[in-house]
Scaffold this active site. Sequence first.
Site, short mmCIF file in Angstrom:
data_model
loop_
_atom_site.label_atom_id
_atom_site.label_comp_id
_atom_site.label_asym_id
_atom_site.label_seq_id
_atom_site.Cartn_x
_atom_site.Cartn_y
_atom_site.Cartn_z
N HIS A 136 28.29 29.23 53.04
CA HIS A 136 27.85 28.09 52.24
C HIS A 136 26.35 27.93 52.33
CE1 HIS A 136 28.79 26.83 56.34
NE2 HIS A 136 27.80 25.96 56.23
N CYS A 193 8.96 14.36 63.26
CA CYS A 193 9.17 13.80 61.91
C CYS A 193 8.83 14.83 60.84
CB CYS A 193 8.33 12.55 61.72
SG CYS A 193 8.38 11.92 60.02
N CYS A 196 5.47 13.16 58.66
CA CYS A 196 4.14 12.95 59.23
C CYS A 196 3.89 13.81 60.46
CB CYS A 196 3.92 11.48 59.56
SG CYS A 196 4.87 10.92 60.99
N HIS A 210 12.16 5.43 62.72
CA HIS A 210 10.98 5.92 62.01
C HIS A 210 11.37 6.52 60.65
CE1 HIS A 210 7.01 7.62 61.42
NE2 HIS A 210 7.57 8.79 61.19
N GLU A 214 9.89 6.10 56.82
CA GLU A 214 9.46 7.25 56.02
C GLU A 214 10.25 7.34 54.71
OE1 GLU A 214 6.79 8.35 56.53
OE2 GLU A 214 6.50 9.62 58.28
P1 5GP Z 1 27.11 24.37 58.85
O1 5GP Z 1 26.57 23.75 60.07
O2 5GP Z 1 28.35 25.19 59.07
O3 5GP Z 1 26.06 25.12 58.09
O4 5GP Z 1 27.49 23.16 57.90
C1 5GP Z 1 28.81 22.86 57.52
C2 5GP Z 1 28.76 21.62 56.65
O5 5GP Z 1 30.07 21.37 56.15
C3 5GP Z 1 28.33 20.36 57.39
O6 5GP Z 1 27.19 19.83 56.74
C4 5GP Z 1 29.55 19.44 57.31
O7 5GP Z 1 29.16 18.09 57.13
C5 5GP Z 1 30.31 19.97 56.13
N1 5GP Z 1 31.76 19.82 56.17
C6 5GP Z 1 32.56 19.97 57.27
N2 5GP Z 1 33.87 19.88 56.89
C7 5GP Z 1 33.88 19.66 55.55
C8 5GP Z 1 34.93 19.50 54.60
O8 5GP Z 1 36.13 19.56 54.90
N3 5GP Z 1 34.57 19.30 53.31
C9 5GP Z 1 33.25 19.26 52.92
N4 5GP Z 1 33.01 19.06 51.62
N5 5GP Z 1 32.24 19.41 53.80
C10 5GP Z 1 32.56 19.62 55.09
ZN ZN Z 2 6.79 10.28 60.14
#
Ligand code: 5GP
Ligand code: ZN
Length: 221
Positions: A136, A193, A196, A210, A214
Amino acid sequence: IWRGALGEYTTHPERFPPNVVIRYTEHTVLIRDTFPKATVHLLLLPRSEEHSLRHPTAALSEDPEFLEIVKREADEAVRLAAAELERKVGSFSAANKARYEAMARGDPPDSWPRGRDWTKDVRVGTHAHPSMAHLHVHIISRDMHSEKMKHRKHYNSFNTPFFVPLGEYPLAEDDVRRDTGFQNGNLMAELRCWRCGREFGNRFAELKRHLEEEFEAWRAE
Ligand code: 5GP
Ligand code: ZN
């Protein structure tokens, strides 16, 4: 959270409501992240079974044709994310206000200020070591303003070299970002941050306060 939970989106995108699966093509599915770490946070999932369960560094570095497809569909996803960002926070923007005021005054269209280009506030990339098994690409607005952004690793995974911009693929064989030790160090690094550069050490609660300020300043640009 089950590591395999993203799989069903790639095999059966039609089973999900349109607010969850935003669009899908033959090659990819664009979904909303269930635990968004910023105002807009989407995930682009390649559907190819051949690539989907490989590590992103391998899949995106070793197959130029595949990388090309992912980059092309990511560009479209960025446009959708930018439009969503504009809907959510665009009315706070000084650049947009100037444009709306010129419209309201009835100025000739070619004299309207451009308004804000929200695509510049959307970042695209992968995590060096993803927690979810299916490949992903994160499409995420810059702000890190979200109640789901809850600890240091969340923050650092998007604001250190742990976040690998899609534009930087293919990664060279000896790219330090492939190194697990280096990346674990990034996750545990001192907080800083994004806007900044101020340092917050390990004081996450202070960084959160913070980021609130921002966020106001950023969306008003
Ligand atoms: P990674 O750290 O593997 O790059 O990010 C995985 C992402 O998948 C995270 O941002 C998490 O919030 C998201 N996520 C985890 N489980 C699910 C799910 O069942 N459905 C969706 N749409 N997102 C998910
Ligand atoms: Zn800042």
